[in-house]
Motif scaffolding. Structure first.
Motif, PDB file in Angstrom:
ATOM      1  N   PHE A 131       1.049  -1.307   0.149  1.00  0.00           N
ATOM      2  CA  PHE A 131       0.107   0.783   0.340  1.00  0.00           C
ATOM      3  C   PHE A 131       0.849   1.324   0.046  1.00  0.00           C
ATOM      4  O   PHE A 131       1.576   1.012   0.486  1.00  0.00           O
ATOM      5  N   ASP A 132       0.317   2.069   0.030  1.00  0.00           N
ATOM      6  CA  ASP A 132       0.642   3.867  -0.614  1.00  0.00           C
ATOM      7  C   ASP A 132       0.442   4.667   0.503  1.00  0.00           C
ATOM      8  O   ASP A 132       1.353   5.512   0.987  1.00  0.00           O
ATOM      9  N   ALA A 133      -0.095   3.972   1.214  1.00  0.00           N
ATOM     10  CA  ALA A 133      -1.137   4.776   2.580  1.00  0.00           C
ATOM     11  C   ALA A 133      -1.876   4.156   2.930  1.00  0.00           C
ATOM     12  O   ALA A 133      -2.247   3.065   2.718  1.00  0.00           O
ATOM     13  N   VAL A 134      -1.725   4.297   4.166  1.00  0.00           N
ATOM     14  CA  VAL A 134      -2.529   3.696   5.796  1.00  0.00           C
ATOM     15  C   VAL A 134      -2.735   4.070   6.264  1.00  0.00           C
ATOM     16  O   VAL A 134      -2.126   5.022   7.054  1.00  0.00           O
ATOM     17  N   VAL A 135      -4.098   3.800   6.839  1.00  0.00           N
ATOM     18  CA  VAL A 135      -4.859   5.119   7.378  1.00  0.00           C
ATOM     19  C   VAL A 135      -5.318   4.262   9.126  1.00  0.00           C
ATOM     20  O   VAL A 135      -6.235   2.959   9.155  1.00  0.00           O
ATOM     21  N   LEU A 136      -4.502   4.752   9.821  1.00  0.00           N
ATOM     22  CA  LEU A 136      -5.078   3.880  11.207  1.00  0.00           C
ATOM     23  C   LEU A 136      -6.224   5.478  12.461  1.00  0.00           C
ATOM     24  O   LEU A 136      -5.469   5.826  12.829  1.00  0.00           O
ATOM     25  N   HIS A 137      -7.334   5.349  12.067  1.00  0.00           N
ATOM     26  CA  HIS A 137      -8.191   6.131  12.353  1.00  0.00           C
ATOM     27  C   HIS A 137      -8.672   5.262  14.134  1.00  0.00           C
ATOM     28  O   HIS A 137      -9.527   4.157  13.772  1.00  0.00           O
ATOM     29  N   LEU A 138      -9.007   5.940  14.896  1.00  0.00           N
ATOM     30  CA  LEU A 138      -9.597   5.293  15.758  1.00  0.00           C
ATOM     31  C   LEU A 138      -8.975   3.778  16.201  1.00  0.00           C
ATOM     32  O   LEU A 138      -9.996   2.972  16.311  1.00  0.00           O
ATOM     33  N   ILE A 139      -7.984   2.916  15.651  1.00  0.00           N
ATOM     34  CA  ILE A 139      -7.670   1.836  16.296  1.00  0.00           C
ATOM     35  C   ILE A 139      -6.330   1.506  17.319  1.00  0.00           C
ATOM     36  O   ILE A 139      -6.245   0.606  17.643  1.00  0.00           O
ATOM     37  N   LEU A 140      -5.371   2.887  17.143  1.00  0.00           N
ATOM     38  CA  LEU A 140      -4.517   1.773  18.200  1.00  0.00           C
ATOM     39  C   LEU A 140      -5.017   1.925  18.967  1.00  0.00           C
ATOM     40  O   LEU A 140      -3.776   1.267  19.873  1.00  0.00           O
ATOM     41  N   ALA A 141      -5.608   3.103  19.508  1.00  0.00           N
ATOM     42  CA  ALA A 141      -5.874   3.342  21.321  1.00  0.00           C
ATOM     43  C   ALA A 141      -7.351   2.131  21.331  1.00  0.00           C
ATOM     44  O   ALA A 141      -7.016   1.362  22.559  1.00  0.00           O
ATOM     45  N   VAL A 142      -7.817   0.886  20.544  1.00  0.00           N
ATOM     46  CA  VAL A 142      -8.413   0.166  20.833  1.00  0.00           C
ATOM     47  C   VAL A 142      -8.118  -0.886  20.747  1.00  0.00           C
ATOM     48  O   VAL A 142      -8.389  -2.098  22.174  1.00  0.00           O
ATOM     49  N   ALA A 143      -7.294  -1.788  19.806  1.00  0.00           N
ATOM     50  CA  ALA A 143      -6.882  -2.840  19.829  1.00  0.00           C
ATOM     51  C   ALA A 143      -5.895  -3.172  20.141  1.00  0.00           C
ATOM     52  O   ALA A 143      -4.726  -3.075  21.026  1.00  0.00           O
ATOM     53  N   PRO A 144      -5.787  -4.607  20.630  1.00  0.00           N
ATOM     54  CA  PRO A 144      -4.931  -5.191  21.962  1.00  0.00           C
ATOM     55  C   PRO A 144      -3.000  -5.160  21.374  1.00  0.00           C
ATOM     56  O   PRO A 144      -3.361  -5.683  20.418  1.00  0.00           O
ATOM     57  N   CYS A 145      -2.822  -5.099  21.677  1.00  0.00           N
ATOM     58  CA  CYS A 145      -0.715  -4.499  21.451  1.00  0.00           C
ATOM     59  C   CYS A 145      -0.972  -4.032  20.206  1.00  0.00           C
ATOM     60  O   CYS A 145      -0.920  -4.385  19.326  1.00  0.00           O
ATOM     61  N   PRO A 146      -1.008  -2.306  20.113  1.00  0.00           N
ATOM     62  CA  PRO A 146      -0.932  -1.574  19.710  1.00  0.00           C
ATOM     63  C   PRO A 146       0.478  -0.901  18.598  1.00  0.00           C
ATOM     64  O   PRO A 146       0.217  -1.310  18.151  1.00  0.00           O
ATOM     65  N   GLU A 147       0.672  -2.087  19.829  1.00  0.00           N
ATOM     66  CA  GLU A 147       2.544  -2.174  18.991  1.00  0.00           C
ATOM     67  C   GLU A 147       2.735  -3.556  18.030  1.00  0.00           C
ATOM     68  O   GLU A 147       2.735  -2.461  16.070  1.00  0.00           O
ATOM     69  N   ARG A 148       1.880  -4.325  17.542  1.00  0.00           N
ATOM     70  CA  ARG A 148       2.017  -4.996  16.307  1.00  0.00           C
ATOM     71  C   ARG A 148       1.280  -4.333  15.401  1.00  0.00           C
ATOM     72  O   ARG A 148       1.007  -5.049  14.644  1.00  0.00           O
ATOM     73  N   VAL A 149       0.054  -3.787  15.798  1.00  0.00           N
ATOM     74  CA  VAL A 149      -1.160  -2.715  14.793  1.00  0.00           C
ATOM     75  C   VAL A 149       0.044  -2.008  14.286  1.00  0.00           C
ATOM     76  O   VAL A 149      -0.162  -1.713  12.708  1.00  0.00           O
ATOM     77  N   LEU A 150       1.185  -1.057  14.141  1.00  0.00           N
ATOM     78  CA  LEU A 150       1.451  -0.275  14.341  1.00  0.00           C
ATOM     79  C   LEU A 150       2.700  -0.837  13.432  1.00  0.00           C
ATOM     80  O   LEU A 150       2.785  -0.289  11.841  1.00  0.00           O
ATOM     81  N   ALA A 151       3.226  -1.753  13.937  1.00  0.00           N
ATOM     82  CA  ALA A 151       4.678  -2.916  13.408  1.00  0.00           C
ATOM     83  C   ALA A 151       3.442  -3.769  12.112  1.00  0.00           C
ATOM     84  O   ALA A 151       4.821  -3.285  10.718  1.00  0.00           O
ATOM     85  N   GLU A 152       2.350  -4.342  12.020  1.00  0.00           N
ATOM     86  CA  GLU A 152       1.968  -4.432  10.753  1.00  0.00           C
ATOM     87  C   GLU A 152       1.636  -3.568   9.819  1.00  0.00           C
ATOM     88  O   GLU A 152       1.635  -3.851   8.672  1.00  0.00           O
TER      89      GLU A 152
END
Length: 202
Positions: A102-123
């Motif tokens: 992907f050329d762009a990734v949108v993370l709106h109201l997900i990093l503070a929701v998901a367990p293990c937000p560091e994994r969400v960011l890494a993915e």
């Protein structure tokens, strides 16, 4: 109660409570998306599709969410907007897409929701192309901010909907691939922030 179950329960009322509060911030972030027809954009944790009516026409869009009930609402919005978007059920901690897709990734109201937000960011970093843009909108504590009430309630509200004690800088420190382009306080006296990131070229 799992997050999938929580958001299945919240799905019918989610837009009512979240949409008016977050509209302007979402619009400002999404206006930064590249408009080229060849652009591939991923919306991680697309939820009920509140971003869908705000997406600029041109790019190819993919959205992913853990909760079928939320995705069904996103599909309805996409149909109403006549937006061609691929909507997938999946876990943001293990995205089912190849690296640099992907050329762009949108993370709106997900990093503070998901367990293990560091994994969400890494993915999200993994599937973003070098030089690609990441748009974040969420609530974050500042490094060293005491916020005792937010820290106290986070373990409890985190089981139902969202965490209130996530420090973005701690997440960012776990990846060396991202550079901050801008960081704009917005909503709730700056608790919510709009953050634009760029993936460094390897």
């Amino acid at each position: 109660m799992s997050l999938r179950h929580s958001y299945t329960v919240l799905a019918p009322v989610y837009d009512t409570f979240v949409a008016p509060f977050t509209l302007a911030a979402r619009q400002s972030n999404l206006a930064l998306l590249p408009k080229a027809a060849s652009t591939e954009v991923l919306l991680v944790g697309i939820g009920s599709g509140l971003d869908i009516p705000l997406l600029p026409r041109g790019p190819r869009y993919t959205g992913i969410d853990l909760t079928p009930a939320m995705l069904e609402r996103a599909r309805r919005k996409a149909t109403a907007e006549k937006l061609d978007i691929q909507l997938d059920i999946g876990d943001a901690r293990a995205l089912p897409y190849p690296a640099a897709a992907f050329d762009a990734v949108v993370l709106h109201l997900i990093l503070a929701v998901a367990p293990c937000p560091e994994r969400v960011l890494a993915e999200s970093v993994r599937v973003l192309r070098p030089g690609g843009q990441m748009l974040v909108f969420d609530k974050f504590l500042r490094p060293g901010q005491s916020a005792p009430l937010r820290r106290l309630i986070s373990p409890f509200v985190g089981l139902l909907a969202t965490h209130t004690d996530v420090v973005f800088e701690q997440l960012l420190a776990q990846t060396r691939s991202l550079e901050v382009v801008s960081d704009t306080p917005t909503l709730a006296r700056g608790w919510f922030r709009r953050i634009v990131l760029r993936k460094r070229a390897s």
